[in-house]
Design an enzyme around this catalytic site. Structure first.
Site, PDB file in Angstrom:
ATOM      1  N   SER A 260       1.867 -13.551  -1.099  1.00 55.92           N
ATOM      2  CA  SER A 260       0.531 -13.515  -1.711  1.00 55.92           C
ATOM      3  C   SER A 260       0.221 -14.852  -2.374  1.00 55.92           C
ATOM      4  O   SER A 260      -0.909 -15.343  -2.317  1.00 55.92           O
ATOM      5  CB  SER A 260       0.467 -12.412  -2.769  1.00 55.92           C
ATOM      6  OG  SER A 260       0.625 -11.155  -2.171  1.00 55.92           O
TER       7      SER A 260
ATOM      8  N   HIS B 270       2.773  -7.073   3.720  1.00 53.73           N
ATOM      9  CA  HIS B 270       2.766  -5.803   2.978  1.00 53.73           C
ATOM     10  C   HIS B 270       2.431  -4.648   3.920  1.00 53.73           C
ATOM     11  O   HIS B 270       3.072  -3.595   3.896  1.00 53.73           O
ATOM     12  CB  HIS B 270       1.724  -5.837   1.847  1.00 53.73           C
ATOM     13  CG  HIS B 270       2.050  -6.778   0.722  1.00 53.73           C
ATOM     14  ND1 HIS B 270       1.158  -7.714   0.249  1.00 53.73           N
ATOM     15  CD2 HIS B 270       3.169  -6.921  -0.024  1.00 53.73           C
ATOM     16  CE1 HIS B 270       1.709  -8.391  -0.745  1.00 53.73           C
ATOM     17  NE2 HIS B 270       2.935  -7.929  -0.937  1.00 53.73           N
TER      18      HIS B 270
ATOM     19  N   LYS C 199      -0.761 -10.926 -16.829  1.00 49.71           N
ATOM     20  CA  LYS C 199      -1.027 -11.811 -15.687  1.00 49.71           C
ATOM     21  C   LYS C 199      -2.521 -12.050 -15.558  1.00 49.71           C
ATOM     22  O   LYS C 199      -3.328 -11.232 -15.987  1.00 49.71           O
ATOM     23  CB  LYS C 199      -0.491 -11.179 -14.397  1.00 49.71           C
ATOM     24  CG  LYS C 199       0.980 -11.461 -14.174  1.00 49.71           C
ATOM     25  CD  LYS C 199       1.328 -11.247 -12.717  1.00 49.71           C
ATOM     26  CE  LYS C 199       2.774 -11.601 -12.433  1.00 49.71           C
ATOM     27  NZ  LYS C 199       3.128 -11.299 -11.044  1.00 49.71           N
TER      28      LYS C 199
ATOM     29  N   ARG D 214      12.268 -10.645   2.692  1.00 47.82           N
ATOM     30  CA  ARG D 214      11.855 -11.503   3.816  1.00 47.82           C
ATOM     31  C   ARG D 214      12.961 -12.462   4.232  1.00 47.82           C
ATOM     32  O   ARG D 214      13.190 -12.703   5.398  1.00 47.82           O
ATOM     33  CB  ARG D 214      10.619 -12.332   3.414  1.00 47.82           C
ATOM     34  CG  ARG D 214       9.378 -11.519   3.225  1.00 47.82           C
ATOM     35  CD  ARG D 214       8.357 -12.270   2.418  1.00 47.82           C
ATOM     36  NE  ARG D 214       8.862 -12.554   1.076  1.00 47.82           N
ATOM     37  CZ  ARG D 214       8.144 -13.034   0.094  1.00 47.82           C
ATOM     38  NH1 ARG D 214       6.901 -13.337   0.285  1.00 47.82           N
ATOM     39  NH2 ARG D 214       8.671 -13.242  -1.099  1.00 47.82           N
TER      40      ARG D 214
HETATM   41  O1  PNS Z   1       5.003  -7.894  -5.913  1.00 47.20           O
HETATM   42  P1  PNS Z   1       5.890  -8.281  -7.063  1.00 47.20           P
HETATM   43  O2  PNS Z   1       5.110  -9.076  -8.063  1.00 47.20           O
HETATM   44  O3  PNS Z   1       7.142  -8.987  -6.608  1.00 47.20           O
HETATM   45  O4  PNS Z   1       6.362  -6.913  -7.764  1.00 47.20           O
HETATM   46  C1  PNS Z   1       7.219  -6.915  -8.856  1.00 47.20           C
HETATM   47  C2  PNS Z   1       7.283  -5.528  -9.514  1.00 47.20           C
HETATM   48  C3  PNS Z   1       5.886  -5.043  -9.853  1.00 47.20           C
HETATM   49  C4  PNS Z   1       7.921  -4.551  -8.569  1.00 47.20           C
HETATM   50  C5  PNS Z   1       8.154  -5.686 -10.796  1.00 47.20           C
HETATM   51  O5  PNS Z   1       7.664  -6.737 -11.565  1.00 47.20           O
HETATM   52  C6  PNS Z   1       8.172  -4.414 -11.629  1.00 47.20           C
HETATM   53  O6  PNS Z   1       8.777  -3.443 -11.255  1.00 47.20           O
HETATM   54  N1  PNS Z   1       7.457  -4.445 -12.771  1.00 47.20           N
HETATM   55  C7  PNS Z   1       7.286  -3.296 -13.642  1.00 47.20           C
HETATM   56  C8  PNS Z   1       8.067  -3.452 -14.936  1.00 47.20           C
HETATM   57  C9  PNS Z   1       9.503  -3.059 -14.732  1.00 47.20           C
HETATM   58  O7  PNS Z   1       9.825  -1.972 -14.334  1.00 47.20           O
HETATM   59  N2  PNS Z   1      10.369  -4.030 -15.016  1.00 47.20           N
HETATM   60  C10 PNS Z   1      11.801  -3.868 -14.814  1.00 47.20           C
HETATM   61  C11 PNS Z   1      12.153  -4.156 -13.364  1.00 47.20           C
HETATM   62  S1  PNS Z   1      13.804  -4.452 -13.181  1.00 47.20           S
END
Ligand code: PNS
Length: 209
Positions: free
Chosen positions: A129, A18, A42, A91
């Site tokens: 993570s 990150h 979560k 990645r």
């Molecule tokens: O680090 P992560 O868990 O891969 O991040 C995922 C994240 C937070 C970017 C994604 O889950 C997200 O954008 N969540 C917010 C809800 C949202 O906008 N959902 C539609 C995404 S297409």
């Protein structure tokens, strides 16, 4: 116009991967907001506040990087803070399908917002993570995977887990009822309890034989 981006994610915990991406992002955007998703569904290891503190400390040396939290849709948050782009890391090819899906959905929801993908250094391409949490919970070293501060916080979490595990092993009541503790603490506590139960079963099997 200033180029502003958000870097959304769970960051549970933030890793060297990150940090690598934040550094790269800070070079191509005038302003970068690391945005931690507050997701009540979560059960994270670290609270949002703990993650925020770790990220603030990790990014303190970047003048154009700040840390924030959000809930709801990422695109709504991006609009609120007037960002033009969403930064995400890729990645390996395995990340691509999920990231593409998300980027296209975000584009559908908000056509004016671009998703920018960047690759972290190859040495972090296996790092996540989830794996860091797993290695730490099973007692492995995480020092080269996360900044020292995060490694320290992980050790503290594991000490809490061991403490509650030891209390259960000696038949003592844990100091606080599980339900009264933070979800993150409950998560590590569960691991401690599981280990104790396993140890008890092994001991009783040994006694029988
Ligand atoms: O680090 P992560 O868990 O891969 O991040 C995922 C994240 C937070 C970017 C994604 O889950 C997200 O954008 N969540 C917010 C809800 C949202 O906008 N959902 C539609 C995404 S297409």
């Amino acid at each position: 116009m200033k180029r502003k981006a958000i870097y959304p994610g769970s960051f549970d915990p933030p890793t060297n991967g990150h940090l690598d991406l934040i550094e790269r992002g800070s070079k191509i955007f005038d302003e970068l907001i690391v945005a931690i998703l507050r997701n009540p569904e979560k059960d994270p290891l670290f609270t949002v506040n703990e993650r925020r503190q770790m990220l603030e400390s990790m990014t303190g040396s970047f003048d154009n990087v700040s840390v924030d939290t959000f809930h709801g849709l990422t695109v709504d948050y991006a609009l609120r803070v007037e960002a033009q782009a969403i930064l995400r890391g890729i990645r390996a090819i395995s990340d691509y399908e999920y990231e593409l899906q998300m980027a296209l959905m975000n584009r559908k929801l908000q056509p004016g917002l671009e998703t920018v993908f960047m690759m972290p250094a190859a040495r972090y391409s296996y790092l996540s993570s989830r794996l860091v949490r797993e290695v730490a919970q099973l007692g492995g070293p995480v020092d080269c995977l996360v900044p020292e501060l995060v490694a320290q916080k992980l050790r503290e979490k594991m000490d809490v887990a061991n403490k509650f595990g030891d209390a259960a092993a000696s038949g003592q009541e844990p100091e606080t009822r599980a339900a009264d503790r933070a979800p993150a603490e409950r998560a590590v506590d569960r691991k401690g309890q599981e280990r104790v139960t396993k140890e008890r079963k092994t001991k009783s099997r040994k006694r029988k034989s």
